[in-house]
Write a protein that holds these residues in place. Structure first.
Motif, short mmCIF file in Angstrom:
data_model
loop_
_atom_site.label_atom_id
_atom_site.label_comp_id
_atom_site.label_asym_id
_atom_site.label_seq_id
_atom_site.Cartn_x
_atom_site.Cartn_y
_atom_site.Cartn_z
N ASP A 99 0.84 -1.20 0.00
CA ASP A 99 0.00 0.00 0.00
C ASP A 99 0.87 1.26 0.00
OD1 ASP A 99 -2.18 1.65 0.09
OD2 ASP A 99 -2.69 1.23 2.19
N SER A 100 1.56 1.45 -1.11
CA SER A 100 2.45 2.60 -1.25
C SER A 100 2.63 2.90 -2.72
CB SER A 100 3.81 2.28 -0.62
OG SER A 100 4.74 3.30 -0.93
N GLU A 101 2.66 4.19 -3.06
CA GLU A 101 2.88 4.57 -4.44
C GLU A 101 4.29 4.22 -4.90
OE1 GLU A 101 2.64 8.71 -6.82
OE2 GLU A 101 0.90 8.23 -5.58
N ASN A 102 5.24 4.20 -3.95
CA ASN A 102 6.63 3.84 -4.25
C ASN A 102 7.01 2.62 -3.41
OD1 ASN A 102 7.27 6.13 -6.02
ND2 ASN A 102 6.89 7.33 -4.18
N PRO A 103 6.73 1.41 -3.92
CA PRO A 103 6.89 0.20 -3.10
C PRO A 103 8.33 -0.28 -2.92
CG PRO A 103 6.18 -0.41 -5.27
CD PRO A 103 6.18 1.10 -5.23
N GLY A 104 9.28 0.37 -3.58
CA GLY A 104 10.68 -0.04 -3.41
C GLY A 104 10.89 -1.49 -3.79
N GLU A 105 11.61 -2.22 -2.94
CA GLU A 105 11.96 -3.61 -3.22
C GLU A 105 10.74 -4.54 -3.29
OE1 GLU A 105 15.06 -4.92 -3.96
OE2 GLU A 105 15.58 -2.79 -4.08
N ALA A 106 9.60 -4.12 -2.71
CA ALA A 106 8.40 -4.95 -2.77
C ALA A 106 7.91 -5.09 -4.21
CB ALA A 106 7.29 -4.36 -1.90
N GLY A 107 8.18 -4.08 -5.02
CA GLY A 107 7.85 -4.17 -6.44
C GLY A 107 6.36 -4.06 -6.73
N PHE A 108 5.96 -4.73 -7.80
CA PHE A 108 4.62 -4.60 -8.34
C PHE A 108 4.03 -5.98 -8.62
CE2 PHE A 108 7.12 -0.90 -9.33
CZ PHE A 108 6.30 0.14 -8.94
N THR A 109 2.69 -6.04 -8.64
CA THR A 109 2.01 -7.32 -8.87
C THR A 109 1.42 -7.44 -10.26
OG1 THR A 109 -0.07 -6.47 -7.99
CG2 THR A 109 1.42 -7.55 -6.42
N GLY A 110 1.41 -6.33 -11.00
CA GLY A 110 0.84 -6.35 -12.33
C GLY A 110 0.63 -4.93 -12.82
N SER A 111 -0.12 -4.81 -13.90
CA SER A 111 -0.37 -3.50 -14.49
C SER A 111 -1.79 -3.43 -15.04
CB SER A 111 0.59 -3.25 -15.66
OG SER A 111 1.92 -3.22 -15.24
N LEU A 112 -2.24 -2.19 -15.25
CA LEU A 112 -3.51 -1.92 -15.90
C LEU A 112 -3.27 -0.93 -17.03
CD1 LEU A 112 -6.62 -1.86 -16.18
CD2 LEU A 112 -6.62 -0.08 -14.42
N ILE A 113 -3.75 -1.27 -18.20
CA ILE A 113 -3.68 -0.38 -19.36
C ILE A 113 -5.09 -0.30 -19.93
CG2 ILE A 113 -2.76 -0.07 -21.70
CD1 ILE A 113 -0.38 -1.90 -20.73
N VAL A 114 -5.56 0.92 -20.19
CA VAL A 114 -6.81 1.11 -20.91
C VAL A 114 -6.47 1.93 -22.14
CG1 VAL A 114 -9.15 2.04 -20.87
CG2 VAL A 114 -8.20 0.99 -18.80
N ALA A 115 -6.75 1.36 -23.29
CA ALA A 115 -6.39 2.02 -24.55
C ALA A 115 -7.37 1.65 -25.64
CB ALA A 115 -4.97 1.63 -24.97
N GLU A 116 -7.35 2.47 -26.69
CA GLU A 116 -8.22 2.24 -27.84
C GLU A 116 -7.48 1.41 -28.89
OE1 GLU A 116 -11.04 5.36 -29.71
OE2 GLU A 116 -9.18 5.43 -30.86
N PHE A 117 -8.16 0.39 -29.37
CA PHE A 117 -7.65 -0.46 -30.44
C PHE A 117 -8.76 -0.68 -31.45
CE2 PHE A 117 -4.98 -1.53 -26.80
CZ PHE A 117 -3.72 -1.54 -27.36
N GLU A 118 -8.40 -1.15 -32.63
CA GLU A 118 -9.38 -1.40 -33.69
C GLU A 118 -10.29 -2.57 -33.37
OE1 GLU A 118 -10.20 0.27 -36.47
OE2 GLU A 118 -8.84 1.82 -35.75
N SER A 119 -9.79 -3.53 -32.56
CA SER A 119 -10.58 -4.73 -32.26
C SER A 119 -9.99 -5.43 -31.05
CB SER A 119 -10.55 -5.69 -33.46
OG SER A 119 -9.22 -6.16 -33.66
N LEU A 120 -10.73 -6.38 -30.52
CA LEU A 120 -10.23 -7.21 -29.43
C LEU A 120 -8.98 -7.95 -29.87
CD1 LEU A 120 -10.57 -8.39 -26.57
CD2 LEU A 120 -12.14 -10.06 -27.54
N ALA A 121 -9.00 -8.46 -31.10
CA ALA A 121 -7.83 -9.18 -31.61
C ALA A 121 -6.60 -8.27 -31.67
CB ALA A 121 -8.13 -9.76 -32.99
N ALA A 122 -6.80 -7.01 -32.07
CA ALA A 122 -5.68 -6.06 -32.13
C ALA A 122 -5.15 -5.76 -30.73
CB ALA A 122 -6.11 -4.78 -32.83
N ALA A 123 -6.03 -5.63 -29.76
CA ALA A 123 -5.61 -5.38 -28.38
C ALA A 123 -4.82 -6.56 -27.84
CB ALA A 123 -6.82 -5.08 -27.50
N LYS A 124 -5.30 -7.78 -28.12
CA LYS A 124 -4.59 -8.99 -27.66
C LYS A 124 -3.23 -9.09 -28.34
CE LYS A 124 -8.51 -11.81 -26.27
NZ LYS A 124 -9.30 -13.02 -26.50
N SER A 125 -3.17 -8.77 -29.62
CA SER A 125 -1.92 -8.81 -30.35
C SER A 125 -0.92 -7.81 -29.76
CB SER A 125 -2.18 -8.51 -31.82
OG SER A 125 -0.98 -8.50 -32.55
N TRP A 126 -1.40 -6.62 -29.40
CA TRP A 126 -0.55 -5.62 -28.78
C TRP A 126 0.01 -6.15 -27.45
CZ3 TRP A 126 0.16 -2.87 -24.37
CH2 TRP A 126 0.99 -1.76 -24.44
#
Length: 102
Positions: A48-75
């Motif tokens: 629970d910190s914006e700067n977790p240091g050595e604890a690191g990260f568990t994943g990411s979230l990206i929200v973006a526009e693509f032409e299709s679901l297939a294009a988003a998966k390919s990206w």
């Protein structure tokens, strides 16, 4: 085109792999941003910190526009974090932004 949410889950102890692949990953996100397609992107801290240091990260979230679901998966398939072993698994789903209105 429509929006897609890409939610990733990191392998354990992903921080060294993240650091090794970060610049290439960010370059691809900047490219989406320059095309006007990126809504948001960022990592999920392991603690629970914006700067977790050595604890690191568990994943990411990206929200973006693509032409299709297939294009988003390919990206997502071609992302340096996917290719570099940071990502254990990910999901790509259509996303509809409701709020805030702009």
């Amino acid at each position: 085109p429509m929006l897609y949410a890409i939610v990733t889950e990191d392998v354990d102890q992903s921080l060294p792999l993240r650091l090794a692949n970060r610049e290439a990953h960010l370059a691809r996100l900047r490219e989406l941003d320059s095309q006007g397609c990126l809504v948001l992107a960022g990592p999920m801290p392991a603690i629970d910190s914006e700067n977790p240091g050595e604890a690191g990260f568990t994943g990411s979230l990206i929200v973006a526009e693509f032409e299709s679901l297939a294009a988003a998966k390919s990206w997502a398939d071609a992302d340096p974090y996917t290719l570099g072993g940071v990502t254990k698994k990910y999901s790509v789903k259509p996303y509809k932004k409701v709020l805030p209105t702009e």
